[in-house]
Design a protein around this motif. Structure first.
Motif, PDB file in Angstrom:
ATOM      1  N   UNK A   1       0.825  -1.206   0.000  1.00 10.98           N
ATOM      2  CA  UNK A   1       0.000   0.000   0.000  1.00 10.98           C
ATOM      3  C   UNK A   1       0.858   1.255   0.000  1.00 10.98           C
ATOM      4  N   UNK A   2       1.975   1.225   0.760  1.00 10.33           N
ATOM      5  CA  UNK A   2       2.871   2.380   0.767  1.00 10.33           C
ATOM      6  C   UNK A   2       3.510   2.593  -0.597  1.00 10.33           C
ATOM      7  N   UNK A   3       3.864   1.491  -1.263  1.00  9.55           N
ATOM      8  CA  UNK A   3       4.448   1.575  -2.602  1.00  9.55           C
ATOM      9  C   UNK A   3       3.442   2.173  -3.598  1.00  9.55           C
ATOM     10  N   UNK A   4       2.190   1.717  -3.520  1.00  9.88           N
ATOM     11  CA  UNK A   4       1.155   2.256  -4.412  1.00  9.88           C
ATOM     12  C   UNK A   4       0.902   3.732  -4.138  1.00  9.88           C
ATOM     13  N   UNK A   5       0.927   4.123  -2.867  1.00 11.29           N
ATOM     14  CA  UNK A   5       0.708   5.525  -2.524  1.00 11.29           C
ATOM     15  C   UNK A   5       1.828   6.403  -3.065  1.00 11.29           C
ATOM     16  N   UNK A   6       3.067   5.930  -2.942  1.00  8.41           N
ATOM     17  CA  UNK A   6       4.186   6.694  -3.501  1.00  8.41           C
ATOM     18  C   UNK A   6       4.082   6.789  -5.012  1.00  8.41           C
TER      19      UNK A   6
ATOM     20  N   UNK B   1       1.338   6.809  -6.710  1.00 14.07           N
ATOM     21  CA  UNK B   1       0.279   7.764  -6.990  1.00 14.07           C
ATOM     22  C   UNK B   1       0.793   9.193  -6.919  1.00 14.07           C
ATOM     23  N   UNK B   2       1.742   9.439  -6.004  1.00 17.36           N
ATOM     24  CA  UNK B   2       2.328  10.772  -5.860  1.00 17.36           C
ATOM     25  C   UNK B   2       3.461  11.015  -6.843  1.00 17.36           C
ATOM     26  N   UNK B   3       3.804   9.990  -7.623  1.00 19.40           N
ATOM     27  CA  UNK B   3       4.888  10.125  -8.586  1.00 19.40           C
ATOM     28  C   UNK B   3       6.257  10.028  -7.957  1.00 19.40           C
ATOM     29  N   UNK B   4       6.360   9.429  -6.761  1.00 14.56           N
ATOM     30  CA  UNK B   4       7.639   9.286  -6.058  1.00 14.56           C
ATOM     31  C   UNK B   4       8.048   7.818  -6.033  1.00 14.56           C
ATOM     32  N   UNK B   5       9.336   7.606  -5.852  1.00 15.64           N
ATOM     33  CA  UNK B   5       9.869   6.252  -5.784  1.00 15.64           C
ATOM     34  C   UNK B   5       9.963   5.821  -4.322  1.00 15.64           C
ATOM     35  N   UNK B   6       9.443   4.642  -4.030  1.00 14.58           N
ATOM     36  CA  UNK B   6       9.458   4.177  -2.643  1.00 14.58           C
ATOM     37  C   UNK B   6      10.875   3.737  -2.261  1.00 14.58           C
TER      38      UNK B   6
END
Length: 284
Positions: A34-39, A41-46
């Motif tokens: 979920x954290x990876x998907x959220x990042x 979505x924000x266009x950031x790399x986890x």
């Protein structure tokens, strides 16, 4: 045999492996996915490498430092403020009241023995249960005075519910023993703890401050609480009574809508007590 669920160390290989897979999937894979998907979505790399390093350090600290510290000291019961037999009598009155309201005493007793029928409970089982309930001790560790009190309570219970237990101890029946039950601790990821405990409490704190509540700690008891002084309009008495609130499991998180509704009037004073033993949340 009536007993608690087996600890992980006593399970078969297949059952143990399944539980460990589910543990990793629920407490590690799911939160980080979920954290990876959220990042994303924000266009950031986890930052997987950083997250792995932090989780590994947290895991080692929990296993090598914190858990041994929690399990090393035996649990003890606070001294009773009343006489044991007085507590017993008041407890029996409540059991009788519950029976009159439709909750059978036999069902109440069976619950303390993990579902065993009262006819299966031996005299030794009753004595063991009462010893753990009121003294948090094994029967063999009771002093003479305490043992006499336990024997009296066992006789009193039998006379109240017309129970004639078999002499001796039924090894196939066991009672709830509170402080002497094994302590099972399941490791969770640091990310899950932060997401489910710390962040909600920070959000609740921000909401409380927005409605004028302030956080404080009692110097005598160490209890934390939120408070707001009442301000009756025109110096008179407020029509809305002040609020004293005790939360349940998970602290104030699930009660925010209710509390905000109760505090709609700015003249309403409030004291909201934080009880960590009940909330089971991390203290921040």
């Amino acid at each position: 045999m009536h007993k608690w669920a087996q600890p992980l160390s006593e399970l078969s290989g297949a059952a143990y492996a399944l539980i460990r897979v589910l543990q990793i999937a629920l407490h590690y894979v799911l939160p980080y996915s979920l954290a990876h998907l959220f990042c994303g979505f924000l266009g950031a790399k986890f930052p997987w490498v950083l997250a792995f390093g932090i989780e590994l350090a947290f895991y080692v600290w929990m296993r090598k430092v914190k858990l041994p510290e929690l399990t090393s000291a035996p649990l003890v019961m606070d001294p009773l403020r009343e006489k044991v037999l007085d507590i017993w009598q008041s407890s029996m009155h409540r059991v009788a009241d519950a029976s009159r309201l439709g909750y059978p005493t036999e069902k109440w007793l069976s619950g303390w023995f993990l579902g065993a029928h009262p006819s299966q409970i031996g005299r030794g089982n009753l004595v063991e249960w009462i010893a753990h309930m009121f003294f948090a001790k094994e029967v063999c560790n009771l002093d003479e005075s305490s043992y006499k009190e336990v024997e009296y309570m066992a006789d009193d219970l039998c006379s109240r519910i017309d129970l004639v237990p078999d002499p001796g101890y039924n090894k196939n029946v066991r009672c709830i023993r509170f402080l002497h039950e094994p302590l099972f601790i399941l490791q969770r990821s640091l990310l899950q703890l932060v997401a489910t405990s710390i962040l909600p409490r920070l959000a609740v704190g921000a909401v409380f401050r927005a409605v004028g509540l302030r956080h404080a700690r009692c110097g005598k008891t160490g209890l934390c609480y939120w408070w707001r002084a009442g301000s009756p309009p025109g110096g008179g008495h407020s029509e809305q009574p002040d609020l004293i609130f005790f939360h349940g499991l998970c602290g104030f998180t699930g009660y925010v809508p209710l509390i905000l509704r109760l505090l709609q009037s700015s003249s309403t004073g409030a004291i909201l007590l934080e009880l960590e033993d009940i909330s089971q949340c991390l203290n921040v």
